[in-house]
Scaffold this motif. Sequence first.
Motif, short mmCIF file in Angstrom:
data_model
loop_
_atom_site.label_atom_id
_atom_site.label_comp_id
_atom_site.label_asym_id
_atom_site.label_seq_id
_atom_site.Cartn_x
_atom_site.Cartn_y
_atom_site.Cartn_z
N GLN A 65 -64.54 43.18 -42.88
CA GLN A 65 -64.52 41.73 -42.65
C GLN A 65 -64.89 41.50 -41.20
OE1 GLN A 65 -60.57 40.30 -43.56
NE2 GLN A 65 -60.78 40.68 -45.76
N ILE A 66 -65.90 40.66 -40.97
CA ILE A 66 -66.29 40.35 -39.59
C ILE A 66 -66.14 38.84 -39.38
CG2 ILE A 66 -68.03 40.79 -37.80
CD1 ILE A 66 -69.45 42.68 -39.68
N ARG A 67 -65.46 38.47 -38.32
CA ARG A 67 -65.21 37.04 -38.07
C ARG A 67 -65.04 36.78 -36.58
NH1 ARG A 67 -59.04 37.24 -40.60
NH2 ARG A 67 -60.07 37.37 -42.62
N THR A 68 -65.14 35.51 -36.20
CA THR A 68 -64.91 35.16 -34.80
C THR A 68 -63.40 35.10 -34.53
OG1 THR A 68 -64.86 32.79 -35.25
CG2 THR A 68 -67.01 33.73 -34.66
N MET A 69 -63.05 35.02 -33.25
CA MET A 69 -61.64 34.91 -32.89
C MET A 69 -61.05 33.64 -33.50
SD MET A 69 -61.48 36.02 -28.93
CE MET A 69 -63.04 35.38 -28.39
N ALA A 70 -61.87 32.57 -33.51
CA ALA A 70 -61.39 31.29 -34.04
C ALA A 70 -61.14 31.40 -35.56
CB ALA A 70 -62.41 30.20 -33.74
N MET A 71 -62.06 32.05 -36.28
CA MET A 71 -61.89 32.22 -37.73
C MET A 71 -60.65 33.07 -38.01
SD MET A 71 -65.79 33.14 -38.79
CE MET A 71 -67.12 32.05 -38.36
N ASP A 72 -60.44 34.09 -37.16
CA ASP A 72 -59.30 34.99 -37.34
C ASP A 72 -57.98 34.26 -37.08
OD1 ASP A 72 -58.40 37.69 -37.88
OD2 ASP A 72 -57.72 37.71 -35.80
N PHE A 73 -58.01 33.40 -36.09
CA PHE A 73 -56.82 32.60 -35.75
C PHE A 73 -56.41 31.76 -36.97
CE2 PHE A 73 -55.92 28.16 -34.37
CZ PHE A 73 -54.66 28.34 -33.82
N TRP A 74 -57.40 31.08 -37.58
CA TRP A 74 -57.09 30.23 -38.73
C TRP A 74 -56.61 31.09 -39.91
CZ3 TRP A 74 -58.48 29.85 -43.83
CH2 TRP A 74 -58.08 28.68 -44.49
N ALA A 75 -57.34 32.17 -40.21
CA ALA A 75 -57.00 32.99 -41.39
C ALA A 75 -55.61 33.60 -41.26
CB ALA A 75 -58.05 34.09 -41.58
N SER A 76 -55.26 34.03 -40.03
CA SER A 76 -53.94 34.64 -39.84
C SER A 76 -52.83 33.62 -40.06
CB SER A 76 -53.79 35.21 -38.43
OG SER A 76 -54.83 36.10 -38.19
N LEU A 77 -53.02 32.41 -39.50
CA LEU A 77 -51.97 31.40 -39.66
C LEU A 77 -51.91 30.89 -41.10
CD1 LEU A 77 -52.06 29.37 -36.33
CD2 LEU A 77 -50.84 31.45 -36.91
N GLU A 78 -53.09 30.71 -41.71
CA GLU A 78 -53.11 30.23 -43.10
C GLU A 78 -52.41 31.24 -44.01
OE1 GLU A 78 -55.06 29.76 -47.16
OE2 GLU A 78 -55.05 31.48 -45.84
N HIS A 79 -52.64 32.54 -43.74
CA HIS A 79 -52.01 33.61 -44.52
C HIS A 79 -50.49 33.50 -44.41
CE1 HIS A 79 -50.87 37.79 -45.52
NE2 HIS A 79 -51.91 37.71 -46.35
N GLN A 80 -50.00 33.27 -43.18
CA GLN A 80 -48.55 33.16 -42.96
C GLN A 80 -47.97 31.93 -43.67
OE1 GLN A 80 -47.19 33.36 -38.85
NE2 GLN A 80 -48.83 34.80 -38.39
N VAL A 81 -48.69 30.82 -43.58
CA VAL A 81 -48.20 29.58 -44.19
C VAL A 81 -48.17 29.72 -45.71
CG1 VAL A 81 -48.81 27.15 -44.58
CG2 VAL A 81 -49.00 28.13 -42.29
N ARG A 82 -49.26 30.31 -46.25
CA ARG A 82 -49.39 30.42 -47.70
C ARG A 82 -48.33 31.35 -48.29
NH1 ARG A 82 -53.48 33.01 -50.41
NH2 ARG A 82 -54.28 33.71 -48.42
#
Length: 224
Positions: free
Chosen positions: A168-185
């Motif tokens: 998986q390749i992503r920007t820091m911003a995409m990673d920030f969102w995905a990590s928080l969304e994962h925690q929330v979900r």
Amino acid sequence: MERELNKAVLAHINIPEDSAHIFAEKAHQFEEIMMMYQCAIQEVTTKLEVLSREMSVRNNRNPIETIKYRIKKPQSIAEKLVRNGCEVTVESISQNLNDVAGVRVICSFIDDIYTIAKMLTSQDDIHLVQVKDYIKKPKKNGYRSYHMIIEIPVFFSDRKKHMRVEVQIRTMAMDFWASLEHQVRYKKDIPDSAEMSEHLKKCADVIAETDAEMQNIAHKINLV
Ligand code: 0O2
């Protein structure tokens, strides 16, 4: 390879010796396949680290910020096999799952993602199996990332095995969102609500705009 089982222990926990041997055999097969996936991760991360080292010397900047990796947990493996209607056996893991070994590369700018993907997949021992471009086509919830399934040869003492790894390749911003969304979900005591999904989607869109703007700035100053 069969392992010695303590007969007194087996009698104590009321497991017939035959079943215990089958269990030990299966557990060992599982351990062996997980070791192979670990080695595949090692091969892929080494390639990425080589690229990163080279770019930090040859270029004026290194597009790779961070490299992370993970092996899928046994419970997630079993759940995914069941969800996909596959048998839950050791053999079924390598036949049906592509993401047991996962490597994540975090970059600075969107262009860096495609540069890294090309550098990796143009190496002649890497076979590209599948691409999912969730940047050009984000998921409905706003998830963005570039996913590739690659096959890499791993040399063991007695054979060469082609192992699949999800990159998986992503920007820091995409990673920030995905990590928080994962925690929330995955926060079990808060039910998924339309309102929360909408909020998360809005955040993803704002982040995507920022990524695009940062890239424009980088283009203007010829950084990428
Ligand atoms: P974890 O914890 O990372 O192991 P397929 O493999 O093709 O049958 P799948 O599994 O949906 O289908 O593949 P896909 O779409 O390529 O996504 C797999 C991985 O991408 C997930 O792994 C996550 O890491 C990440 N991902 C995909 N969608 C989302 C999302 O909406 N939000 C976040 N935060 N991550 C996402 P796992 O196994 O689900 O989890």
